[in-house]
Design an enzyme around this catalytic site. Sequence first.
Site, short mmCIF file in Angstrom:
data_model
loop_
_atom_site.label_atom_id
_atom_site.label_comp_id
_atom_site.label_asym_id
_atom_site.label_seq_id
_atom_site.Cartn_x
_atom_site.Cartn_y
_atom_site.Cartn_z
N GLN A 114 22.14 31.93 -50.03
CA GLN A 114 20.92 32.44 -49.41
C GLN A 114 20.73 33.93 -49.67
O GLN A 114 19.60 34.41 -49.84
CB GLN A 114 20.96 32.18 -47.90
CG GLN A 114 19.62 32.30 -47.21
CD GLN A 114 18.75 31.07 -47.40
OE1 GLN A 114 19.22 29.96 -47.29
NE2 GLN A 114 17.48 31.28 -47.69
N LYS A 129 23.08 31.83 -42.61
CA LYS A 129 22.92 30.38 -42.48
C LYS A 129 23.64 29.93 -41.23
O LYS A 129 24.56 30.61 -40.74
CB LYS A 129 23.50 29.66 -43.70
CG LYS A 129 22.86 28.31 -43.98
CD LYS A 129 21.48 28.42 -44.59
CE LYS A 129 20.92 27.06 -44.94
NZ LYS A 129 19.59 27.15 -45.57
N GLY A 168 14.60 26.14 -40.23
CA GLY A 168 15.12 24.79 -40.32
C GLY A 168 15.84 24.52 -41.63
O GLY A 168 15.77 25.29 -42.57
N ASP A 169 16.55 23.42 -41.66
CA ASP A 169 17.23 22.92 -42.86
C ASP A 169 17.41 21.43 -42.62
O ASP A 169 16.66 20.84 -41.82
CB ASP A 169 18.57 23.65 -43.05
CG ASP A 169 19.19 23.42 -44.43
OD1 ASP A 169 20.09 22.58 -44.54
OD2 ASP A 169 18.75 24.05 -45.41
#
Length: 449
Positions: A114, A129, A168-169
């Site tokens: 990321q 994360k 979100g993920d």
Amino acid sequence: MKSIDEKLQPILRTVLHRNAGETEFHQAVHEVLESLGRVVTKHPEYADEALIERICEPERQIIFRVPWIDDNGDVQINRGFRVQFNSALGPYKGGLRFHPSVNVGIIKFLGFEQTFKNALTGLPIGGGKGGSDFNPRGRSDREIMRFCQSFMVELHRHIGEYIDVPAGDIGVGGREIGYMFGMYKRLTNKYEAGVLTGKGLSYGGSRARKEATGFGCAYFVQRMLETRGQSFDGKRCVVSGSGNVAIYAMQKVLSFGGTVVAFSDSDGYVVDEAGIDLDLLKDVKEQRRERVSEYVARRGNGARYVKDGSIWDVPCDVALPCATQNELSGPDAETLVANGVLAVGEGANMPCKPEAVRVFQKAGVLFAPGKAANAGGVATSALEMQQNASRDSWSFEKTEDRLAGIMHNIHDACADTAVEYGAPGDYVLGANIAGFVRVAEAMRAMGVI
């Protein structure tokens, strides 16, 4: 370690030693270090002051207990994580993943990726994360709400619009973001809209955020195909997954004139040679939250469901792995190449194993790594933060136009960097170096911190 410059091999050995057993994190670091030999040769200053070692070490790792009560009145315990990896470019930014596979190694690999992905967007956001080993599958709305509220009781201490902005993920969509935002607001007594992204439109969300990761992947691959005088038009496409990223990658592929003939979930895959009925798929997955086998039951028209097996056995011109990490193996890549695949774009985070990437590159297949191709989601999250900060709301068209421009810029930065470092067409090297240089320059400017 043979493919890593000898000056960087001690760094990898340290990472392996200090992060024992975290195979996905090892894989992510190895892939980046493979690209950096050319950088430290051309710019030896990047090897000073343990700069690369510091980039490989998270600034902060948070692990916490998440107790909650299920619908039977029983107490359940899960583990929560937030890894705040690098804030050289801005507040930590990255999603939350709720899935039984989540552990600290998975979160560190995602946070590391990321950091460079966010740098490639050109926007002022750092890398982070988080998530939990909680499995939302099969849980009621009330159970999910109670879990999200308990999760936020701890997480709220560590986030803020100028500190860390989750989104979100996998396993975390608009419903979960809503429950967490509500709890954050209650705990802090502040309406801090910019603390979470992926929010609903009624309370500060951005238009096109839901579509952004999938759309962005398609924009990147379309731009990549254009370098060879081609496009999605008339191409057969296979997309793994059937979640948010996959569905909206399919939608944009269809708008570009492609035909999507297969998609999947964790139980199996669907082949629909006539081309998918996107409205039906959205109803099955987004409204009814059912498995992809239900699509076949309702579709008819010759569509077939294959339980287990590999979706990559389906011949295609373009493959978009949009499910999860390490889903596409070396043998899968060989099958795709044998079947004539022209381009592969990673919609998920690191879905192709290293041996698969080597197969594609050796065969001359266009390959877009996830840290570049799936950056559209976080880019649009940053645009959501911008709208929240200015108390503004943009149209879908304006937001998508910004997204398209960002994805085109990311593609061009990766392509130009690959040329600059003597590897034209190598988007992996281009993405790694372009992202690294931006983070490294900011860290050098700030001293040893």
